[in-house]
Design an enzyme around this catalytic site. Structure first.
Site, mmCIF file in Angstrom:
data_model
loop_
_atom_site.group_PDB
_atom_site.id
_atom_site.type_symbol
_atom_site.label_atom_id
_atom_site.label_comp_id
_atom_site.label_asym_id
_atom_site.label_seq_id
_atom_site.Cartn_x
_atom_site.Cartn_y
_atom_site.Cartn_z
ATOM 1 N N CYS A 130 0.963 6.193 21.139
ATOM 2 C CA CYS A 130 2.205 6.797 20.975
ATOM 3 C C CYS A 130 3.070 6.287 20.080
ATOM 4 O O CYS A 130 3.040 5.243 19.997
ATOM 5 C CB CYS A 130 3.034 6.520 22.382
ATOM 6 S SG CYS A 130 3.056 7.664 23.451
ATOM 7 N N SER B 278 -3.892 -2.729 -0.302
ATOM 8 C CA SER B 278 -2.786 -3.546 0.315
ATOM 9 C C SER B 278 -3.468 -4.775 0.420
ATOM 10 O O SER B 278 -4.345 -5.149 0.919
ATOM 11 C CB SER B 278 -2.376 -2.888 1.570
ATOM 12 O OG SER B 278 -1.469 -3.801 2.045
ATOM 13 N N GLY B 279 -2.635 -5.984 0.357
ATOM 14 C CA GLY B 279 -3.048 -7.443 0.239
ATOM 15 C C GLY B 279 -3.016 -7.896 1.572
ATOM 16 O O GLY B 279 -3.941 -8.565 1.950
ATOM 17 N N GLN C 192 -7.735 0.431 4.039
ATOM 18 C CA GLN C 192 -8.451 -0.064 5.365
ATOM 19 C C GLN C 192 -10.119 -0.171 4.734
ATOM 20 O O GLN C 192 -10.717 -0.420 5.734
ATOM 21 C CB GLN C 192 -8.340 0.802 6.506
ATOM 22 C CG GLN C 192 -6.854 0.890 7.186
ATOM 23 C CD GLN C 192 -6.564 -0.553 7.980
ATOM 24 O OE1 GLN C 192 -7.237 -1.289 8.114
ATOM 25 N NE2 GLN C 192 -5.399 -0.688 8.287
ATOM 26 N N THR D 125 9.784 -7.703 -11.926
ATOM 27 C CA THR D 125 9.191 -8.952 -12.129
ATOM 28 C C THR D 125 8.122 -9.332 -11.105
ATOM 29 O O THR D 125 8.137 -9.211 -10.062
ATOM 30 C CB THR D 125 10.220 -10.346 -12.205
ATOM 31 O OG1 THR D 125 11.379 -9.996 -12.911
ATOM 32 C CG2 THR D 125 9.776 -11.628 -12.316
ATOM 33 N N GLY E 246 0.647 -1.290 0.020
ATOM 34 C CA GLY E 246 -0.089 -0.038 -0.028
ATOM 35 C C GLY E 246 0.870 1.271 0.081
ATOM 36 O O GLY E 246 0.676 2.412 -0.738
HETATM 37 N N1 PLP Z 1 -2.434 2.991 4.371
HETATM 38 C C1 PLP Z 1 -3.196 2.760 5.428
HETATM 39 C C2 PLP Z 1 -4.418 3.317 5.734
HETATM 40 C C3 PLP Z 1 -2.638 1.851 6.258
HETATM 41 O O1 PLP Z 1 -3.521 1.384 7.341
HETATM 42 C C4 PLP Z 1 -1.498 1.110 5.831
HETATM 43 C C5 PLP Z 1 -0.998 0.046 6.676
HETATM 44 O O2 PLP Z 1 -0.622 0.199 7.978
HETATM 45 C C6 PLP Z 1 -1.115 1.483 4.675
HETATM 46 C C7 PLP Z 1 -1.251 2.669 3.868
HETATM 47 C C8 PLP Z 1 0.253 0.803 4.101
HETATM 48 O O3 PLP Z 1 0.067 -0.340 3.479
HETATM 49 P P1 PLP Z 1 1.560 -1.270 3.549
HETATM 50 O O4 PLP Z 1 1.565 -1.931 4.798
HETATM 51 O O5 PLP Z 1 0.697 -2.454 2.689
HETATM 52 O O6 PLP Z 1 2.583 -0.760 2.868
#
Ligand code: PLP
Length: 377
Positions: free
Chosen positions: A323, A200-201, A180, A238, A70
């Protein structure tokens, strides 16, 4: 038995995804770029996975590009999205509650001469379409707002934001970090109104190390990684066939029971919130909206102490909303939450595999923690 309630951090790989990855690693291990039979078989796996994720997202296969995570999807969308608008303006609109995978690239763009407005989300945790309307300028070329906040579950009304841009005849690209949101709240890319959508997977029961970016047909986004020209020339490297295969399988499995799963998660979230508010005096719920994330606070307690107590009882939750690197959560601060409340915050996040019994055991354990740790306040 362990109770895992940190699904916003990452999820357990589902059997369908694990099986798909194993087959791609041990049987169809070819390079999709090779034109011999083994390469063609690997290509077929990637094509199938793209169709599976695209179907779950509600877009055409050719609008979906696999990435490594992501974070990469966000970086690509922001750097290339800003570049695309460079000749029209240098203003970017975003929010103060974004994930670091959006905040850091935007800070970099700001250091390179872009003007970035970070809108405050207010008490709900989400930026309102009205706030976007007020801050939008003729030279705004990119709007980036997360769909579901990873700390509070607050949902931004992306279709309404898209409508604001349409009404203003804005040329700005609309990017949403839907990491999310995907398979947690129902939406279709084709009707959402966003030009760029990050996924994100590992948040949807696929392994870590795979993500995707939806690029609306007609948006001429420049590549972020240059090389062998994979992903239609837009994302070289790849293809990570096992992760991609698993992402496809996880998306298909998640989409199959989406309405039922989100309904059940939402009911469990409500049960959890109501139980805690009823049984623990002073407890608070911070924002919210999505069915799988519940941000709680026990003001006066320290989240790391609560988290460690629960960890000792094999219950895994997150204190990340409290935190980070010694600093208070920028998300909760941007919502105007008082320090004492931020310092006692815990994030509970569910998956479609979370059970009622697990939520009940968590509530009992938190009640015990509140009673036992009270003397240490
Ligand atoms: N964006 C949000 C809202 C997320 O919660 C996260 C992961 O914590 C990410 C982006 C980043 O994704 P990734 O862990 O696949 O890089």
């Amino acid at each position: 038995m362990e109770i895992y309630l940190d699904n916003a951090a990452t999820t357990r790989v589902c059997p369908e995804a694990a099986q798909a990855a194993l087959a791609a690693m041990t049987e169809e291990y070819g390079n999709p770029g090779s034109t011999h039979a083994r390469g063609r078989a690997a290509r077929k796996i990637v094509d199938r996975a793209r169709a599976q994720v695209a179907s779950a997202l509600g877009c055409a296969d050719k609008e979906l590009f696999f990435t490594s995570c992501g974070t990469e999807s966000n970086n690509w969308a922001l750097f290339s999205g800003a570049e695309l608008g460079r000749r029209k303006g240098r203003h970017i609109l975003s929010s103060a509650a974004e994930h670091d995978a959006v905040r850091r690239p935007l800070e970099k763009l700001a250091s390179q001469g872009w003007e970035v407005t970070f809108l405050a989300p207010g008490a709900s945790g989400a930026v309102s379409p009205e706030a976007v309307r007020e801050a939008l300028r003729p030279d705004t070329v990119l709007v980036s707002l997360m769909y579901v906040n990873n700390e509070t579950g607050a949902v931004t009304d992306i279709p309404a934001v898209a409508e604001v841009l349409r009404q203003a005849r804005s040329a700005a690209l609309l990017h949403t970090d839907a990491v999310q949101a995907f398979l947690k709240i129902p939406f279709r890319a084709g009707t959402l109104g966003a030009d760029l959508i990050s996924l994100s997977g590992h948040k949807i029961h696929a392994p870590k190390g795979v993500g995707a970016l939806y690029v609306r047909s007609g948006v001429r986004l420049a590549p972020y990684l240059l090389g062998g020209g994979q992903e239609n020339g837009l994302r070289s490297g790849t293809e990570a066939v096992p992760q991609i295969a698993a992402f496809g399988a996880a998306a298909e499995a998640g989409a199959a029971g989406l309405a039922e799963n989100t309904g059940r998660m939402g009911a469990l979230r409500t049960l959890c919130a109501e139980t805690i508010l009823e049984r623990i005096p002073g407890a608070r719920v911070l924002g919210g909206g999505a069915p799988h994330i519940l941000s709680l606070s026990l003001p006066g307690y320290r989240s790391e102490v609560l988290m460690n107590y629960l960890d000792g009882r094999e219950i895994r939750v997150s204190r990340s909303s409290a935190c980070k690197r010694g600093k208070r959560s920028h998300v909760l601060e941007s919502m105007g939450v008082p320090d004492r409340v931020i310092d006692g915050a815990l994030r509970v996040s569910l998956s479609r595999f979370t059970t009622r019994e697990e939520i009940e055991r968590f509530c009992l354990a938190l009640e015990d923690a509140a009673a036992e740790l009270r003397t240490a306040l």
